[in-house]
Design a protein around this motif. Structure first.
Motif, mmCIF file in Angstrom:
data_model
loop_
_atom_site.group_PDB
_atom_site.id
_atom_site.type_symbol
_atom_site.label_atom_id
_atom_site.label_comp_id
_atom_site.label_asym_id
_atom_site.label_seq_id
_atom_site.Cartn_x
_atom_site.Cartn_y
_atom_site.Cartn_z
ATOM 1 N N ILE D 167 0.865 -1.173 0.000
ATOM 2 C CA ILE D 167 0.000 0.000 0.000
ATOM 3 C C ILE D 167 0.900 1.220 0.000
ATOM 4 O O ILE D 167 1.823 1.303 0.826
ATOM 5 N N SER D 168 0.674 2.124 -0.930
ATOM 6 C CA SER D 168 1.520 3.315 -0.970
ATOM 7 C C SER D 168 0.661 4.558 -0.834
ATOM 8 O O SER D 168 -0.434 4.635 -1.367
ATOM 9 N N PHE D 169 1.179 5.524 -0.074
ATOM 10 C CA PHE D 169 0.497 6.806 0.098
ATOM 11 C C PHE D 169 1.413 7.907 -0.420
ATOM 12 O O PHE D 169 2.581 7.960 -0.059
ATOM 13 N N GLN D 170 0.871 8.800 -1.237
ATOM 14 C CA GLN D 170 1.685 9.930 -1.678
ATOM 15 C C GLN D 170 0.814 11.176 -1.653
ATOM 16 O O GLN D 170 -0.419 11.092 -1.708
ATOM 17 N N LEU D 171 1.459 12.340 -1.543
ATOM 18 C CA LEU D 171 0.707 13.559 -1.311
ATOM 19 C C LEU D 171 -0.032 14.028 -2.558
ATOM 20 O O LEU D 171 -1.152 14.523 -2.501
ATOM 21 N N ARG D 172 0.598 13.873 -3.716
ATOM 22 C CA ARG D 172 -0.037 14.412 -4.912
ATOM 23 C C ARG D 172 0.113 13.390 -6.036
ATOM 24 O O ARG D 172 1.078 12.625 -6.077
ATOM 25 N N GLU D 173 -0.805 13.431 -6.936
ATOM 26 C CA GLU D 173 -0.738 12.521 -8.083
ATOM 27 C C GLU D 173 0.173 13.127 -9.130
ATOM 28 O O GLU D 173 -0.132 14.169 -9.706
ATOM 29 N N GLU D 174 1.237 12.494 -9.374
ATOM 30 C CA GLU D 174 2.139 12.968 -10.412
ATOM 31 C C GLU D 174 2.863 11.792 -10.998
ATOM 32 O O GLU D 174 2.940 10.732 -10.390
ATOM 33 N N GLY D 175 3.425 11.959 -12.161
ATOM 34 C CA GLY D 175 3.970 10.807 -12.878
ATOM 35 C C GLY D 175 5.271 10.282 -12.334
ATOM 36 O O GLY D 175 6.181 9.972 -13.096
ATOM 37 N N ILE D 176 5.387 10.191 -10.995
ATOM 38 C CA ILE D 176 6.656 9.737 -10.421
ATOM 39 C C ILE D 176 6.935 8.289 -10.790
ATOM 40 O O ILE D 176 8.055 7.888 -11.047
ATOM 41 N N PHE D 177 5.859 7.498 -10.800
ATOM 42 C CA PHE D 177 6.040 6.068 -10.981
ATOM 43 C C PHE D 177 5.636 5.613 -12.371
ATOM 44 O O PHE D 177 5.335 4.444 -12.567
ATOM 45 N N GLU D 178 5.625 6.536 -13.319
ATOM 46 C CA GLU D 178 5.245 6.207 -14.691
ATOM 47 C C GLU D 178 6.047 5.041 -15.260
ATOM 48 O O GLU D 178 5.497 4.099 -15.838
ATOM 49 N N GLN D 179 7.358 5.132 -15.080
ATOM 50 C CA GLN D 179 8.221 4.077 -15.599
ATOM 51 C C GLN D 179 7.902 2.736 -14.956
ATOM 52 O O GLN D 179 7.975 1.693 -15.612
ATOM 53 N N VAL D 180 7.568 2.778 -13.663
ATOM 54 C CA VAL D 180 7.241 1.531 -12.981
ATOM 55 C C VAL D 180 5.954 0.955 -13.577
ATOM 56 O O VAL D 180 5.870 -0.252 -13.850
ATOM 57 N N ASP D 181 4.964 1.807 -13.805
ATOM 58 C CA ASP D 181 3.724 1.343 -14.440
ATOM 59 C C ASP D 181 4.041 0.687 -15.782
ATOM 60 O O ASP D 181 3.530 -0.389 -16.110
ATOM 61 N N HIS D 182 4.893 1.361 -16.522
ATOM 62 C CA HIS D 182 5.270 0.850 -17.839
ATOM 63 C C HIS D 182 5.869 -0.548 -17.729
ATOM 64 O O HIS D 182 5.551 -1.455 -18.506
ATOM 65 N N ARG D 183 6.779 -0.714 -16.741
ATOM 66 C CA ARG D 183 7.413 -2.021 -16.568
ATOM 67 C C ARG D 183 6.399 -3.070 -16.116
ATOM 68 O O ARG D 183 6.511 -4.245 -16.492
ATOM 69 N N LEU D 184 5.423 -2.648 -15.311
ATOM 70 C CA LEU D 184 4.402 -3.610 -14.887
ATOM 71 C C LEU D 184 3.580 -4.079 -16.070
ATOM 72 O O LEU D 184 3.168 -5.244 -16.136
ATOM 73 N N ARG D 185 3.377 -3.190 -17.001
ATOM 74 C CA ARG D 185 2.527 -3.549 -18.153
ATOM 75 C C ARG D 185 3.268 -4.418 -19.153
ATOM 76 O O ARG D 185 2.646 -5.144 -19.921
ATOM 77 N N SER D 186 4.589 -4.314 -19.193
ATOM 78 C CA SER D 186 5.318 -5.084 -20.212
ATOM 79 C C SER D 186 5.485 -6.511 -19.701
ATOM 80 O O SER D 186 5.919 -6.755 -18.582
ATOM 81 N N LYS D 187 5.142 -7.418 -20.575
ATOM 82 C CA LYS D 187 4.928 -8.801 -20.181
ATOM 83 C C LYS D 187 6.122 -9.471 -19.528
ATOM 84 O O LYS D 187 5.996 -10.222 -18.565
ATOM 85 N N ASP D 188 7.303 -9.172 -20.055
ATOM 86 C CA ASP D 188 8.460 -9.981 -19.703
ATOM 87 C C ASP D 188 9.268 -9.448 -18.537
ATOM 88 O O ASP D 188 10.281 -10.039 -18.157
ATOM 89 N N SER D 189 8.804 -8.376 -17.956
ATOM 90 C CA SER D 189 9.701 -7.669 -17.039
ATOM 91 C C SER D 189 9.965 -8.478 -15.783
ATOM 92 O O SER D 189 9.123 -9.222 -15.303
ATOM 93 N N ARG D 190 11.187 -8.318 -15.284
ATOM 94 C CA ARG D 190 11.611 -8.965 -14.046
ATOM 95 C C ARG D 190 10.662 -8.601 -12.894
ATOM 96 O O ARG D 190 10.424 -9.400 -11.994
ATOM 97 N N LEU D 191 10.137 -7.394 -12.957
ATOM 98 C CA LEU D 191 9.240 -6.917 -11.896
ATOM 99 C C LEU D 191 8.001 -7.807 -11.779
ATOM 100 O O LEU D 191 7.575 -8.171 -10.686
ATOM 101 N N ARG D 192 7.422 -8.181 -12.936
ATOM 102 C CA ARG D 192 6.222 -9.012 -12.936
ATOM 103 C C ARG D 192 6.491 -10.382 -12.348
ATOM 104 O O ARG D 192 5.626 -10.994 -11.721
#
Lengths: 380, 380, 380, 380, 380
Positions: D167-192
């Motif tokens: 669970i993550s809490f942040q003060l404002r919505e901003e594209g800080i984690f855009e790259q992380v979202d991108h990696r989550l969406r890509s099928k082969d990523s180590r993150l997944r």
């Protein structure tokens, strides 16, 4: 300043420049093999300078000093039975033949040989554990501070401690260990009754004792500087402060690793070091702590002196500028008024007889007013 | 400044110079045997100064003070049965016969004897473990700070703690331990009910308590310096600051190892130290922490004062130079114009009646312009 | 400056001077017995100032506040069965009878009693282990920073934590623990459901929370100083900087041992401290780390400000001197030339009609040349 | 300067002032209950600002992003079977209802909720061990440095790591984690392919990466300052140096606890952290070490620049004063001599024709002599 | 100054700017995946610059150098049986194909590949333990300091140590390891008889040896600066001091983590590191300690020089201002008096014949009085 030789650090490093540079280049060729194998020693040029090898055998009952002329013959013979400790003392590091002979006989580790020849080592103790190739030996490098013609030098001393043998290497023959010799010769001394590690203790103790006269000299220098600073100081004080600081840094740089070294010897168990020796090592350790304490005190003291000196200088500048300002502030306006009445244009005041005394009166009032103002500002 | 005696560090080291230098040279002969064997003590000259030996036997039920005249006779007798602790207090280190007698009777370690005679030791606790030669004893060196004629001195005190015996050595007989004597004499005191280590605690506690009046005096000096600095200061403030800094360094140099010493006593298990004593040692430890804290606070405070003083001086210089500049900037150009009309060459302006009032008008305009400029720059 | 009272350290030490000095002399008599035995308490004079003793019994189901008038009668009665924690809160340290009664009933350790009465203690936690004489108790000293008329004071608070009892001593009755009272009274609070150590946590938390408004005030002062410095500053800035530095040093001196104390409580196992309390102590610890962090940041910030201020002053001096030099350099030579032609000797130039305009031309050229030179040097 | 907002520390502390002050007062009421119980959350006012809750479920085979509108409905449903990790991302801390719902569902610890709402926390990792009341969770606070309109701000981020949930809490919505979202969406990523702790690693990595552009900007500022200083500097350099120092202090104050935090995560064993994650944490740790290294280098560099600047200023002052002195020293005496011959008294020299050329000759000699003297002193 | 390129830190970071920026952006995209998977390597552009791969197989009996043209073919073949160690040396980091081939064959860890390509890493040793995915390998990053056109640069070197293989990556082909090649080729060398970790030792030793000529150059620079300062200094000294300080900071920043790295290698047990290698690593460690010691000494030395220089400047300023003051104080009043008698008003003194000699007499008395006063103040 011209007589002042090269850079301070180098001074600590090069021991005696002639001997040192002849032996080993300061900066190793990058990538060269680490350590010096014994067979490589022959490749290093040996200069003609004299090397003295002394062998001292002693036990509780006897002590024999023996000057060795033929190192190979000497190494081939056995030590007498009554000898409980043999101390081989080599003064001078210029005859590679001697060093090779000793290194081969006692299987000294190549890294230790390199350190022993490469002057300017940091004091340290290295325990070369017994290996199929080399028997275990404790290798110790120490630095002996000396004051030569007002310069601080360090002589490197190296020791190899075996179970019943101590081999010592020093750069020059000098009476550093005279007292130790004396104690070895006196029948009843505790030194004679103890083992080789106790001899090592005595030698290190003698080395550390050499710090004290240097510290005393520092104390004298600081006293002189303090007197000079509190008396107002002159610009030479600055150079004295700088030189003293530099020497303090250097001395600390030598004393600090000595402390580590002695601490290690008093704390770590090692087969060559007897329990008694470890207890006595704590005594040297206390001395070194006291030396470092004093160096630190000196450092803080000289920093305080520097600040005081600088403040005195500012204070002085202040005084000077104040005088200048008072003089100018008083006379510059007066000069202007005198100039006005020296103008060649028709000036009504210049017609009157009363002008001159009135002018002086005006000046007196102006000066009085200014003096009052300066008094209020605390300048007078 | 001339009345100011030798170097600060020496002052801490030499205790009372007469006694100290007579006993043991500051710098040991390099290579001399470590420690002093008891038989060597006779070789050290004994001066004629009085040595007082007091023996105090006490237990929960009784306490006896006994001035010893014949040390040998005294050492030959046994202690009374009711005595649970015997405290042998030796004031004065000048009669080597007494010291030898005690050292032989209680088998004191040669290194400890050296430390006890060689004044200026760093406070420390040394545990000489029992050996076939020497029974185990805890040897403690402490330093008692004193203020004598405005100078900071340190008196060295040494203690040997056995299981039921405490031997104390001090340089001069003075009422340092008066309160302790008083407590020993009062029937109900906790001191009487406890063991020898508790007596050691009481003595160390008394020594540490001597720091407080000195700190109070420091606090007063700092207050005076602060007042003087904030009031603008004069050049003597600098010397006061320097002297106070020097004394702070020295006091910290004494208090710091005292802290280590007491910490060691409160933490390490040792057969002579009871659990109760260790708890009470923590109390001394807290005192020392507070002393060091205060010293550190004083140090930061005086540094801040130095900076403030220096800034005040610069600020002052600034003010002075500003005045100088304003005066010069206003009058120097005016003086030039006056000088021009004082030239003896044919000047048309000098013919006109209006020149003189015009000249004054011109001056007024110039001055007004400059004052305006200074206002804008914030100089007025 | 005259309104500024005694020395800063003393301010921290003396709490409220009247109460403090009446209780216990700052510097203990050297050699006096350590600790204060309960029977000695009666010997200490009790002043007439009011002492308030409040007893608070609480458990999950009930909470009762009870003002104690007769301490002996109160101590003789048993606590109610429903009470899981009893908090005895003593405000005022002037009635030795009260302190003695509590000390005897709860067998408080003499060293702890001394610390509790001797104000100006360093914050600490002392675990007096159970002994035949005294049951085990955790003794805690804390300091509460307060700002009184622009001065920073510290109030000492002491706590004795038993298994089901907490005794707290504070110098003056003030609403420090109002919020805690409020939470005790509210039925559902986590405080009511937990043990005595959780109450200790709440009190320490309240004390640490008192640091924050003081830090905020610091932040405001720094902001003002920064504005003043960047705007050019005046000499009062220096005194403000000095005072702020001094206060920062003092506050850190209080906060640092508080950090150690809380860290110890959150880390070390102790029978009186529950696991929950230790978890919550980490929260106070985080607060203290943040406080120390801020203090360190403030310190670096004010150091940077001091440097900036000093540089601004030098820069300013530079500007002033530059102006002075330009004026002097331009007009001093011109004045000389005007002086020359004012000499009363036969000067050929003075005969010519053209001299005057030529003189002005010469002046113009000289000025132009100098202005050009100043431009090149970057002075204009 | 007027545009410069409040105090630096506050800037770090207050995140975005509007949001922050609405949430939680900076200084807690002293004695208030520690932590925030979930039922207390409703008492805190919720402002109308938008809160975005995103739920991301992923596993090796799938990944689903889901914007949550009704938090209660969402929390009531089960996660899909294929989901190996669920990441609940809450942007905005203004809707207490949402926070309460999540806190109750996942049984977050009251102290953690307080820290998460109370902005300006020091980065830290807190392991709330499983208790009957709360399941064990790792709570992490991090600070994300941002540069907004030339000011350095820090955004607080909080994370709760469970076994399969983050669970993550942040003060404002901003594209800080855009790259992380991108990696989550890509099928082969180590993150997944990895667990929840690896997601935490990715988020912390993204946060730490935000330091680099700020460091680069610092590097640019330092370069500019260096150029300006070496070119002679002007008074604005001082303010730039001051501001840069201040920002460096602040950035270090953020980076240092981040380093501790990451070190703790890479070193300590914790049930939620897989071995792989710990290896990757070491990579972030290396980055932070490099950041702190750079900050330290910058600090030393700017200190050296300050010193150089101050020295340049003194040097400059020196040059100016030298010029002033030369001009004055040459012309002031000459002016005096000219003045003498302008006196209206009978002066024999004024009668002679040769006086004028002789006067000039005299001047020439005087000037030559002075120039010679200045040369010798090294002023010219 | 214009020739001076960008910021110092960048210089250390960017190695060779062309190569470096082509490879990997300094600031990673925040949130990007950590490490570089081998398949991602192909996506990184490969520039056309030459990459040299050399394979060196050796054992006690033979040694073969082999330049690899086709990396894939090479990796497909087996090593000869007599080869006990294979060293694959890759010079140039521009051909991603080569790096990918090696990374896949030897299963290098993605984080290590990232570090190896991302120049400006802090020296470190990372032990990637064997995992199902990757075999265990020790990854080492080192920095080789170089002096290029008066600027200090660092070349990054990376090593992967396996049991019988060492893979090294370096940015440019240069004769850094010439001596090592030479030792590999000589039959009897200790290097040939030892394992892969001993080769690693030899390479690190060669890298550390590159520090010494740079230190020697520093020593020379410091000597020059000292001479210049003690001779009075000029304003360029300041810039030299600043540059030297900057370079010292940078060099320490490189040497310090090298020390940690080597200490780790000499202390920690690791399957790839033989006991012999660890002994020899201690030798490199001693060298690094000496390097850091020297750097520290240089730092203290240059600080002392800076202070001395600044004091000299103040002292100089003092001297100048003193001269100015003496001149002004003597002549300004005299000029005023001359001005008075140049006034055109009726002045009685101007009528008398004796006025002129009396005036000169008055001047002489005034000057004598002032000189006397200056002498008393110690200004003359």
């Amino acid at each position: 300043m011209e007589a002042e030789p090269a850079h301070p650090t180098q001074r600590l490093d090069d021991g005696e420049s002639v001997g040192a540079s002849a032996l080993w280049p300061a900066a190793p060729r990058a990538g060269a093999a680490p350590g010096i194998e014994t067979h490589e020693l022959s490749l290093l040029g040996s200069t003609g300078r004299e090397v003295t090898v002394t062998c001292i055998d002693y036990g509780p009952d006897a002590c024999e000093f023996h000057d060795v002329d033929d190192i190979h013959a000497f190494l081939a013979t056995h030590r007498p039975d009554w000898s409980s400790v043999r101390w081989i003392r080599i003064s001078g590091l210029t005859d590679m033949g001697v060093i090779r002979a000793v290194a081969e006989k006692y299987a000294l580790h190549p890294l230790a040989i390199e350190d022993l020849l490469h002057l300017g080592q940091r004091p340290k103790a290295e325990d070369y554990a017994a290996s199929p190739e080399h028997p275990g030996r404790l290798f110790i490098v120490a630095q002996l501070p000396r004051r030569v013609e007002g310069r601080l030098l360090c002589d490197q001393m190296s020791f190899f401690l075996g179970r019943r043998t101590l081999i010592s290497f020093q750069l020059r023959e000098e009476g550093i260990f005279e007292q130790v010799d004396h104690r070895l010769r006196s029948k009843d001394s505790r030194l004679r009754r103890n083992d080789a590690s106790f001899l090592l203790h005595s030698l290190l103790d003698a080395i550390v004792d050499h710090f004290f006269p240097i510290l005393e000299e520092f104390s004298g220098r600081l006293e002189e500087i303090e007197e000079s600073v509190l008396a107002g100081g002159n610009s030479d004080v600055l150079k004295d402060i700088h030189r003293t600081k530099r020497d303090l840094v250097m001395l600390r740089r030598t004393a600090w690793p000595m402390r580590e070294l002695v601490n290690q010897l008093s704390r770590d168990h090692h087969e060559g070091l007897s329990e008694t020796t470890r207890t006595y090592m704590r005594d040297i350790y206390d001395n070194l702590i006291q030396i470092l304490d004093l160096l630190e005190t000196y450092r803080e003291f000289i920093n305080s002196l520097t600040e005081t000196y600088l403040s005195t200088v500012s204070q002085h500048l202040n005084d000077i500028v104040k005088t200048l300002t008072i003089i100018s502030t008083i006379f510059v306006p007066l000069t202007f008024f005198a100039g006005v009445y020296g103008m060649n244009m028709p000036i009504p005041e210049n017609e009157s007889e009363w002008s001159y005394p009135l002018f002086w009166g005006f000046c007196a009032v102006l000066v009085a007013g200014m003096v009052y103002m300066f008094r209020r500002r605390g300048w007078l």
